[in-house]
Design an enzyme around this catalytic site. Structure first.
Site, PDB file in Angstrom:
ATOM      1  N   LYS A 152       0.900 -11.855  -6.770  1.00 14.44           N
ATOM      2  CA  LYS A 152       1.453 -12.047  -5.417  1.00 14.44           C
ATOM      3  C   LYS A 152       1.520 -13.533  -5.047  1.00 14.44           C
ATOM      4  O   LYS A 152       2.522 -13.981  -4.487  1.00 14.44           O
ATOM      5  CB  LYS A 152       0.621 -11.260  -4.412  1.00 14.44           C
ATOM      6  CG  LYS A 152       0.766  -9.741  -4.606  1.00 14.44           C
ATOM      7  CD  LYS A 152      -0.267  -8.977  -3.808  1.00 14.44           C
ATOM      8  CE  LYS A 152      -0.124  -7.479  -3.967  1.00 14.44           C
ATOM      9  NZ  LYS A 152      -1.271  -6.736  -3.447  1.00 14.44           N
ATOM     10  N   ARG A 207       6.812  13.742 -14.538  1.00 13.89           N
ATOM     11  CA  ARG A 207       5.880  14.829 -14.211  1.00 13.89           C
ATOM     12  C   ARG A 207       6.602  15.961 -13.490  1.00 13.89           C
ATOM     13  O   ARG A 207       7.719  15.789 -13.001  1.00 13.89           O
ATOM     14  CB  ARG A 207       4.739  14.286 -13.339  1.00 13.89           C
ATOM     15  CG  ARG A 207       3.861  13.288 -14.081  1.00 13.89           C
ATOM     16  CD  ARG A 207       2.978  12.511 -13.154  1.00 13.89           C
ATOM     17  NE  ARG A 207       3.742  11.635 -12.276  1.00 13.89           N
ATOM     18  CZ  ARG A 207       3.211  10.876 -11.319  1.00 13.89           C
ATOM     19  NH1 ARG A 207       1.909  10.901 -11.115  1.00 13.89           N
ATOM     20  NH2 ARG A 207       3.975  10.103 -10.580  1.00 13.89           N
ATOM     21  N   GLU A 242      -4.985  -0.085  -7.697  1.00 15.34           N
ATOM     22  CA  GLU A 242      -4.013   0.140  -8.771  1.00 15.34           C
ATOM     23  C   GLU A 242      -4.581   1.217  -9.700  1.00 15.34           C
ATOM     24  O   GLU A 242      -5.782   1.471  -9.710  1.00 15.34           O
ATOM     25  CB  GLU A 242      -3.807  -1.157  -9.558  1.00 15.34           C
ATOM     26  CG  GLU A 242      -3.291  -2.318  -8.719  1.00 15.34           C
ATOM     27  CD  GLU A 242      -1.881  -2.085  -8.197  1.00 15.34           C
ATOM     28  OE1 GLU A 242      -1.001  -1.715  -8.974  1.00 15.34           O
ATOM     29  OE2 GLU A 242      -1.665  -2.266  -6.995  1.00 15.34           O
ATOM     30  N   GLY A 293      -6.278   5.622  -2.275  1.00 15.17           N
ATOM     31  CA  GLY A 293      -4.970   5.263  -2.843  1.00 15.17           C
ATOM     32  C   GLY A 293      -4.637   3.788  -2.723  1.00 15.17           C
ATOM     33  O   GLY A 293      -3.488   3.397  -2.870  1.00 15.17           O
ATOM     34  N   LYS A 302       5.079  -5.866  -7.995  1.00 15.40           N
ATOM     35  CA  LYS A 302       4.801  -7.320  -8.045  1.00 15.40           C
ATOM     36  C   LYS A 302       4.669  -7.843  -9.468  1.00 15.40           C
ATOM     37  O   LYS A 302       4.990  -8.992  -9.747  1.00 15.40           O
ATOM     38  CB  LYS A 302       3.549  -7.695  -7.240  1.00 15.40           C
ATOM     39  CG  LYS A 302       2.316  -6.880  -7.529  1.00 15.40           C
ATOM     40  CD  LYS A 302       2.105  -5.853  -6.456  1.00 15.40           C
ATOM     41  CE  LYS A 302       1.224  -4.744  -6.951  1.00 15.40           C
ATOM     42  NZ  LYS A 302       1.074  -3.693  -5.964  1.00 15.40           N
TER      43      LYS A 302
END
Ligand code: HSE
Length: 403
Positions: A200, A44, A185, A182, A100
């Protein structure tokens, strides 16, 4: 001057840059010289940023620059992130990540490449965001056999459940808020369906038991079916609902691993973990319970763990952290059938059917034909069989383990 690169300029990536700027002096003091972020890789356009000139779109610029010794992979996913990580390691650069999904699915392979190339692949930020858990398990708790790890491993779902429990907010509104902050996901499915927590707990089980626990094989249930009615029923039973990732070692060396919502007693330390906070309870055979608590998601908290790993790589350049686990061929994952638990059941139908079929510990007076039961312990297989029978004479509207 140490030169570093960041791959990905999303929430965590921009946080990594910010932590390097904000704490430049402290970081230089610890690692012995200043660290400069030379490149930020992102497709971007960030040219308007004060550090816009550092952006590159071509990964090979990082790969082919011998000055770059350590790289943050904060892109997420298992496509380009896997390929770029592999190539960085092969090029003799250490890689530190919060990814993860990649660690849980291909960690053993990437750790092997790192070993072969004499560099490090580190992933403290991949579990619990800013909470130290990987390093404590590898170092401080290394003398223990791990009996059980149980934790609130996803900030988004814990935030949503907290909003439902304390403010009566709907699931949809709480999810929107988590996304604005935020925490969630890009695709919130991974959070609300439990996949993020599953990755996780797999990483923690890999570390604890030394062989790969495949997220695709680990039973996983999220929070989408939980209603405000269940939240209120839990409260009446002296409990709160939490999404837990759990792995439990069995005597034969296999281990249960799963993700599911549970009713946990309000006195449990995990019950007090609210909002975006995570907590991980580790039971070692020498230490007993040890609990880790802190911000499990968010820009700077997660970035701080990535940067700390990068500092570790810089400070100990030329030395390898001994981190590895097997490829899963030991088949350590034990099916949940034999796992014993007490259960919460919300059932529409005749109470006498409940009493005939379940080992009832307590049950409520029916309200509009709906009864809430707490059972004594029974195995998952037995419970599944009972649910089928109960559904033949009524409707099981919710069934959750109690801890
Ligand atoms: N979406 C994740 C969470 C981010 O909510 O916990 C941190 O892994």
């Amino acid at each position: 001057m140490i030169k570093a690169a960041i791959m990905g300029h999303g929430t965590v990536g921009s946080g990594v840059y910010e932590v390097f700027e904000m704490n430049a002096e402290k970081i230089a003091r610890v690692v012995g010289e200043p660290v400069e972020v030379k490149y930020v890789l992102d497709l971007r356009d960030f040219s308007a940023l004060p550090y816009g000139h550092k952006f590159v779109t071509d990964f090979s610029v990082i790969e082919n620059d011998p000055e770059i010794t350590v790289v943050a992979e904060v892109m997420g996913g298992v496509g380009a992130a896997y390929e770029f990580t592999r190539r960085c390691l092969l090029a003799g650069k250490s890689v530190c990540t919060s990814n993860k999904e990649l660690v849980a699915t291909r960690g053993e392979e990437l750790l092997k490449i790192a070993e072969e190339k004499g560099v490090n692949y580190m992933f403290e930020a991949s579990v619990g965001g800013g909470i130290p858990i990987i390093r404590p398990m590898l170092q401080c708790l290394a003398a223990n056999e791990f009996n059980e790890i149980c934790g609130i491993l996803n900030g988004t779902t814990n935030y949503i459940l907290t909003q439902m429990i304390h403010n009566g907010v709907t699931f949809a509104d709480a999810l929107k808020q988590a996304q604005l902050n935020g925490y969630a996901e890009k695709d919130p499915t991974a959070d609300i369906e439990g996949h993020d927590a599953c990755r996780k707990i797999c990483i923690l089980a890999d570390l604890a038991f030394g062989d790969k626990f495949d997220p695709d094989q680990v039973p996983c249930e999220g929070i989408t079916k939980i209603t405000l009615e269940d939240v209120a029923n839990a409260d009446k039973l002296g409990c709160v609902i939490k999404l837990l990732g759990r792995t439990v070692r069995c005597e034969d060396g296999t281990a249960y691993a799963y993700v599911a919502p549970h009713l946990i007693h309000k006195e449990s330390p995990l019950a007090a973990v609210e909002d975006v906070f995570n907590a991980i309870m580790v039971n070692g055979n020498a230490t007993g319970d040890v609990m880790f608590y802190g911000k499990g998601a968010g820009k700077l908290a997660t970035a701080s763990a990535v940067v700390a790993d990068m500092m570790d790589c810089i400070e100990h350049a030329g030395h390898r952290r001994r981190i590895s686990w097997g490829d899963g061929s030991k088949n350590l994952l034990r099916p949940l059938d034999t796992l014993q638990s007490a259960w919460y059941v919300r059932f529409k139908g005749a109470s006498r059917d409940l009493e005939a079929l379940l080992p009832v510990e307590s049950l409520t007076e029916p309200v509009e034909g709906v009864t809430v039961v707490k059972t004594r312990k029974l195995s998952t297989a037995e419970m599944q069989e009972k649910i089928e029978k109960l559904n033949a004479c009524g409707e099981v509207r919710a069934a959750m383990r109690m801890l």
